[in-house]
Design an enzyme around this catalytic site. Structure first.
Site, PDB file in Angstrom:
ATOM      1  N   HIS A   1       0.834  -1.208   0.000  1.00  0.00           N
ATOM      2  CA  HIS A   1       0.000   0.000   0.000  1.00  0.00           C
ATOM      3  C   HIS A   1       0.867   1.255   0.000  1.00  0.00           C
ATOM      4  O   HIS A   1       0.640   2.187  -0.770  1.00  0.00           O
ATOM      5  CB  HIS A   1      -0.930   0.036   1.218  1.00  0.00           C
TER       6      HIS A   1
ATOM      7  N   HIS B   1       1.222   5.247  -2.647  1.00  0.00           N
ATOM      8  CA  HIS B   1       1.620   6.629  -2.357  1.00  0.00           C
ATOM      9  C   HIS B   1       2.799   7.162  -3.170  1.00  0.00           C
ATOM     10  O   HIS B   1       2.851   8.352  -3.445  1.00  0.00           O
ATOM     11  CB  HIS B   1       1.993   6.752  -0.875  1.00  0.00           C
TER      12      HIS B   1
ATOM     13  N   GLU C   1      -5.692   9.762   0.354  1.00  0.00           N
ATOM     14  CA  GLU C   1      -6.092   8.355   0.359  1.00  0.00           C
ATOM     15  C   GLU C   1      -7.229   8.024  -0.612  1.00  0.00           C
ATOM     16  O   GLU C   1      -7.200   6.983  -1.258  1.00  0.00           O
ATOM     17  CB  GLU C   1      -6.488   7.908   1.770  1.00  0.00           C
TER      18      GLU C   1
ATOM     19  N   SER D   1      -4.364   1.279  -4.423  1.00  0.00           N
ATOM     20  CA  SER D   1      -3.776   0.012  -3.975  1.00  0.00           C
ATOM     21  C   SER D   1      -4.853  -1.001  -3.613  1.00  0.00           C
ATOM     22  O   SER D   1      -4.544  -2.069  -3.090  1.00  0.00           O
ATOM     23  CB  SER D   1      -2.851   0.251  -2.774  1.00  0.00           C
TER      24      SER D   1
HETATM   25 FE    FE Z   1      -1.911   5.378   3.041  1.00  0.00          FE
END
Ligand code: FE
Ligand code: PHE
Length: 293
Positions: free
Chosen positions: A148, A153, A194, A213
């Site tokens: 993730h 990110h 997010e 993700s």
């Molecule tokens: Fe995160």
């Protein structure tokens, strides 16, 4: 990685003010070797062949569905993560990232306290969890793992405007801690970093790491008729609770990363006061002032 309180579909995460991890459970990860700033060694040699194979499968599944769902800035930067068949070495990745935007990635044991998180972001150091989920967590992991954190990110940290936004967020977090406004700032993180969507000439696309993700939420967030999608509105976001254990019921849509950066540039001190006055909204609430997208 992110500061907040929680997590959900194999993708989200958070660090709460006092306890962190989920509720009373301690966070997953070995904190015994961490430095005072919560960073640690990646210990790349400790990953097993099975770990690399699991990472390869995660990478393959997500990469296959990016076209038409993820924003171009994300898609074009995924290759910068390195060879897709093994967990990247953070040092090598950091060299490329530093050349692009002055950011680096640093290893952390897992979820970290929000002040430590904000401080690292303000220094353009992105904390990435060292451990990888277990095979039975292929579809769902409760806390953020290395997949993730990296896949979700890091690609956008190669984008100069988004990279600056993340640093500004870190500095803003340190300030919010002093103002006891972290809850409002955490919602901003949630609905942008997010779970953010961006309107492009080709249509809606995802830029949020929790979406990018996630095996299921990517299609859901962009294509499903179920959730509401609302034009970016800073104070509306700061008032809005979010779901940590299901797909989001509301997504906020930006028009560009510059819009996001500019809208969050003003001093938040008076804004936090107004938001506290205005009161909290449930995740699925509708307002007459919402601009549907
Ligand atoms: Fe995160
Ligand atoms: N402008 C914000 C403040 O004064 C800082 C910030 C920037 C917060 C970008 C989040 C994102 O607090």
């Amino acid at each position: 990685m992110n500061p907040t309180i929680d997590f959900h579909s194999g993708v989200n995460q958070g660090v709460a003010p006092v306890t962190y991890g989920q509720g009373d459970r301690p966070p997953r990860g070995d904190y015994s070797q961490a430095r005072a700033d919560y960073t640690c060694e990646q210990d790349w040699a400790a990953y097993s062949a099975a770990d690399h194979e699991l990472y390869r499968r995660l990478h393959e599944r997500q990469s296959a569905q990016l076209q038409g769902l993820a924003c171009e800035e994300f898609i074009s930067a995924v290759a910068q993560l390195g060879a897709p068949d093994r967990i990247p070495r953070f040092e090598e990745l950091s060299e490329r990232l530093h050349r692009a935007t002055g950011w680096e990635v640093v290893a952390v044991p897992g979820l970290i306290p929000e002040e430590a998180f904000f401080k690292l972001l303000a220094e353009r150091r992105f904390p990435v969890t060292g451990w990888l989920r277990r095979p039975e967590e292929f579809d769902y992991v409760v806390e953020p793992d290395v997949f993730h954190d990296l896949f979700g990110h890091v690609p956008l940290l190669f984008n100069p405007v988004f990279a600056d936004y993340m640093q500004a967020y870190g500095a803003g977090g340190l300030k919010a801690s002093r103002l006891e406004a972290c809850e409002y700032l955490a919602r901003l993180y949630w609905y942008t970093v997010e779970f953010g969507l961006i309107a492009t000439p080709a249509g809606l696309r995802a830029y949020g790491a929790g979406i990018l993700s996630s095996a299921g939420e990517l299609r859901h967030s962009v294509l499903s008729p179920e959730p509401q999608r609302i034009g970016f509105d800073l104070e509306r976001i700061m008032r809005t609770r979010y779901k940590i254990d299901s797909f989001q019921t509301t997504y906020f849509v930006i028009d560009s990363f510059s819009q996001l950066f500019d809208a969050t540039a003003p001093d938040f001190t008076p804004i936090y006061r107004r938001v506290a006055q205005a009161g909290v909204l449930e995740a699925d609430s509708h307002l007459a002032t919402d601009r549907p997208r």
